[in-house]
Design a protein around this motif. Sequence first.
Motif, PDB file in Angstrom:
ATOM      1  N   UNK A 138       0.822  -1.207   0.000  1.00 35.32           N
ATOM      2  CA  UNK A 138       0.000   0.000   0.000  1.00 35.32           C
ATOM      3  C   UNK A 138       0.858   1.259   0.000  1.00 35.32           C
ATOM      4  N   UNK A 139       2.158   1.110   0.303  1.00 37.64           N
ATOM      5  CA  UNK A 139       3.039   2.278   0.304  1.00 37.64           C
ATOM      6  C   UNK A 139       3.560   2.513  -1.108  1.00 37.64           C
ATOM      7  N   UNK A 140       3.796   3.772  -1.407  1.00 36.61           N
ATOM      8  CA  UNK A 140       4.388   4.051  -2.703  1.00 36.61           C
ATOM      9  C   UNK A 140       5.886   3.751  -2.619  1.00 36.61           C
ATOM     10  N   UNK A 141       6.490   3.616  -3.785  1.00 33.99           N
ATOM     11  CA  UNK A 141       7.925   3.342  -3.832  1.00 33.99           C
ATOM     12  C   UNK A 141       8.719   4.466  -3.161  1.00 33.99           C
ATOM     13  N   UNK A 142       8.184   5.674  -3.237  1.00 39.70           N
ATOM     14  CA  UNK A 142       8.891   6.813  -2.643  1.00 39.70           C
ATOM     15  C   UNK A 142       9.003   6.627  -1.133  1.00 39.70           C
ATOM     16  N   UNK A 143       7.867   6.269  -0.516  1.00 40.73           N
ATOM     17  CA  UNK A 143       7.865   6.085   0.937  1.00 40.73           C
ATOM     18  C   UNK A 143       8.783   4.932   1.308  1.00 40.73           C
ATOM     19  N   UNK A 144       8.635   3.813   0.595  1.00 42.63           N
ATOM     20  CA  UNK A 144       9.512   2.673   0.833  1.00 42.63           C
ATOM     21  C   UNK A 144      10.973   3.092   0.748  1.00 42.63           C
ATOM     22  N   UNK A 145      11.276   3.847  -0.309  1.00 40.89           N
ATOM     23  CA  UNK A 145      12.656   4.254  -0.542  1.00 40.89           C
ATOM     24  C   UNK A 145      13.195   5.097   0.598  1.00 40.89           C
ATOM     25  N   UNK A 146      12.411   6.088   1.016  1.00 45.50           N
ATOM     26  CA  UNK A 146      12.896   6.991   2.062  1.00 45.50           C
ATOM     27  C   UNK A 146      13.062   6.238   3.387  1.00 45.50           C
ATOM     28  N   UNK A 147      12.070   5.396   3.718  1.00 47.22           N
ATOM     29  CA  UNK A 147      12.148   4.643   4.973  1.00 47.22           C
ATOM     30  C   UNK A 147      13.391   3.750   4.997  1.00 47.22           C
ATOM     31  N   UNK A 148      13.616   3.041   3.910  1.00 41.99           N
ATOM     32  CA  UNK A 148      14.776   2.146   3.863  1.00 41.99           C
ATOM     33  C   UNK A 148      16.091   2.912   3.791  1.00 41.99           C
ATOM     34  N   UNK A 149      16.026   4.092   3.200  1.00 45.51           N
ATOM     35  CA  UNK A 149      17.224   4.928   3.141  1.00 45.51           C
ATOM     36  C   UNK A 149      17.690   5.264   4.556  1.00 45.51           C
ATOM     37  N   UNK A 150      16.747   5.647   5.408  1.00 47.64           N
ATOM     38  CA  UNK A 150      17.110   5.959   6.791  1.00 47.64           C
ATOM     39  C   UNK A 150      17.569   4.718   7.535  1.00 47.64           C
ATOM     40  N   UNK A 151      16.867   3.615   7.288  1.00 50.60           N
ATOM     41  CA  UNK A 151      17.183   2.381   7.999  1.00 50.60           C
ATOM     42  C   UNK A 151      18.583   1.871   7.640  1.00 50.60           C
ATOM     43  N   UNK A 152      18.934   2.011   6.360  1.00 56.34           N
ATOM     44  CA  UNK A 152      20.205   1.443   5.903  1.00 56.34           C
ATOM     45  C   UNK A 152      21.375   2.417   6.018  1.00 56.34           C
ATOM     46  N   UNK A 153      21.092   3.690   6.256  1.00 55.20           N
ATOM     47  CA  UNK A 153      22.169   4.669   6.343  1.00 55.20           C
ATOM     48  C   UNK A 153      23.068   4.359   7.535  1.00 55.20           C
ATOM     49  N   UNK A 154      24.378   4.175   7.294  1.00 60.72           N
ATOM     50  CA  UNK A 154      25.266   3.795   8.394  1.00 60.72           C
ATOM     51  C   UNK A 154      25.296   4.828   9.520  1.00 60.72           C
TER      52      UNK A 154
END
Lengths: 317, 419
Positions: A138-154
Amino acid sequence: MSTVATTDPVLTPAHSTAISLRGRLQDALPKIVLAPSFVITLVFVYGFIIWTAYLSFTNSKTFPSYALTGARAYQRLWRWTFESDPPSSWYTSITNMAIFGFLYVGICLALGLFLAILLDQKIRGEGLLRPIFLYPMALSFIVTGVAWKWFLDPGLGLEQTLHHFGWTSFHFDWIKNKDFVIYTVVIAGVWQASGFVMAMFLAGLRGIDGEIMKAAQIDGASPLQLYRRIVIPLLRPIFLSAFIVLAHMAIKSYDLVVALTSGGPGGSAWLPSNFMYEYTFKRNEMAVGSASAIIMLMTISAIIVPYLYSELKEKAR
Amino acid sequence: MRKFMSSAAVAVVMMAGLGAAQAADVKEVQMLHWWTSGGEAAALNVLKQDLSKEGFAWKDVPVAGGGGDAAMTALKAMVAAGTYPTASQMLGYTVLDYAQAGVMGDLTETAKKEGWDKSVPAALQKFSVYDGKWVAAPVNVHSVNWLWINKAVMDKIGGTQPKTFDDLIALLDKAKAAGVIPLALGGQNWQEATMFDSIVLSTGGPEFYKKAFNDLDEESLKSDTMKKSFDNLATIIKYVDPNFSGRDWNLATAMVIKGDALVQVMGDWAKGEFVAAKKTPDKDFLCYRFPGTEGSVVYNSDMFGMFNVPDDRKAAQVALATATLSKSFQSAFNVVKGSVPARTDVPDTDFDACGKKGIADLKAANEGGTLFGSLAQGYGAPPAIANAYKDVVSKFVHGQIKSSDEAVKQLVQAIDDAR
């Protein structure tokens, strides 16, 4: 409608024409209703395909120019296809497409099937689990992208958190690493889509006739054999649908790369769609962008058309 | 696939644009821009008020998304549909592209009356005058060859202003020894290329920069000086923290503001961030020219491109252009934006120390012929070439291109391809 008129000979001529007019209208109604969307599709999909193909043979820069100048754009793409050291942007894009497409579709199918089979074991709380797995879709790719960007950022996410908990040797910087950044795109993409694939497989599993399963069990088939020999082959049409949905999502993923990696270090996370957008709209090289779009279209057709053809022919038989 | 969707989007925007134009009021200025951040919006407000005093209403043509890509796409669609806004924020070669397409208006009369020829630097006129006609009003001049330094950190490590590239490296070493991140950099291609602009100017000098990055002279691009520039880039990159890839420029500035990092090499829009954080030049932060580039200014400039609107909307356009280049607006706007006025005769009384320095530098560079368009910012060459250049620099920074020999070869090839 003419049959109505002939089977009812007592009707007056005036009445009969009224019926046949109404009948004809009724006959044509679906066509009338469909016509606008048909025209819109014709113009905005196929018309623009032709327009794009035409532009790829011009030297359009910022604006479309209509003087044909030959296949210079294709020549450049062809040369870039083989520039691997250092990799040209186009080379990076197509190798990333191969990696991403293969892993994304493969893992989503495998994981989706696995989850569906587990969920199909008549467990308690299925009604709760299903939406949990399905919701990322239900999430757009943009939301997925931003959330994972924060999660994966060292410096922000996983690595930092584990360092706080005392595991200081933990190291995970794929999202900042030119060689691994494309795999983070795979991770985020799989996270989003596998639940959806699970739902498709679950529907398929529910549609399988219980009698066949029972018969096989009575014949002494182990659960593993049951799934390998009977269930999975029966799910074939679902595989086809899931494959087509996933393949087109893989090919059009653009926003995920932008939101998750902003293109990656040195453009190392680009997919062909990023290449196409960059060249057409940011670099004002519309001809090269159009040529890359046409190449993408032809590549997809080369894969999808034979597959669809074989599948549909089998069904018709 | 994207392409077709974008085309459809363009078509939708075209229709929307059509509707907007029909509703256009002749006493209204339609303005397409992407200045949406707090400081920028406040700066634009000055212009809005100036115009409302003359009885012209202001209408933003709304375009979401910073960076201007979305705005440029929308503009392209509007122009393709023949419904021009009164003016649009534009950068460098974009103005010339549109002028070439024959859609820009002619402001020569106003320019003559207001004396723009004398007050606007010749380097800017290259982009605002096409074929002898004024087609754009420059709003400001940003220069990119600046160092932004946290003064507290500088005092702590006992540093002084670096005069040469080697001084800078020595200073960065000191910061490293003191446990501070020496260089704050965002690993996006335009930021890396913006820093490289300064390095090339510092390594090769003004003549070399002009020949290589404004005239695109192949001999200069291939030369040993260019190789040396890439070597210097490799040297300076070693002082960046490992987590820099993909970082936004303002986050890198924030690192300097907070004292996590010593220095950032960035255009003077970084000053806006310092000012927004209530920091004062010379007290909390220092601004120096990139060592070895004193006396030269590598610039970019925001411009309001003026479109060829029908006669009844012309008055509004002239009012906008006049207000844009008026001394009062140039001063008020640029004090807020961090840049310096686009005309050299604006008094610097309202500007802070860095702004005064910037105005003086611009004047000197304009008179000394050392005012150069930044290649990274799209003022050195058309977008195709500028982006090819950014690609090469970024690939070098991130290790896809491994040696400076290879980088030079790639640069020549990429620019040649994009010509």
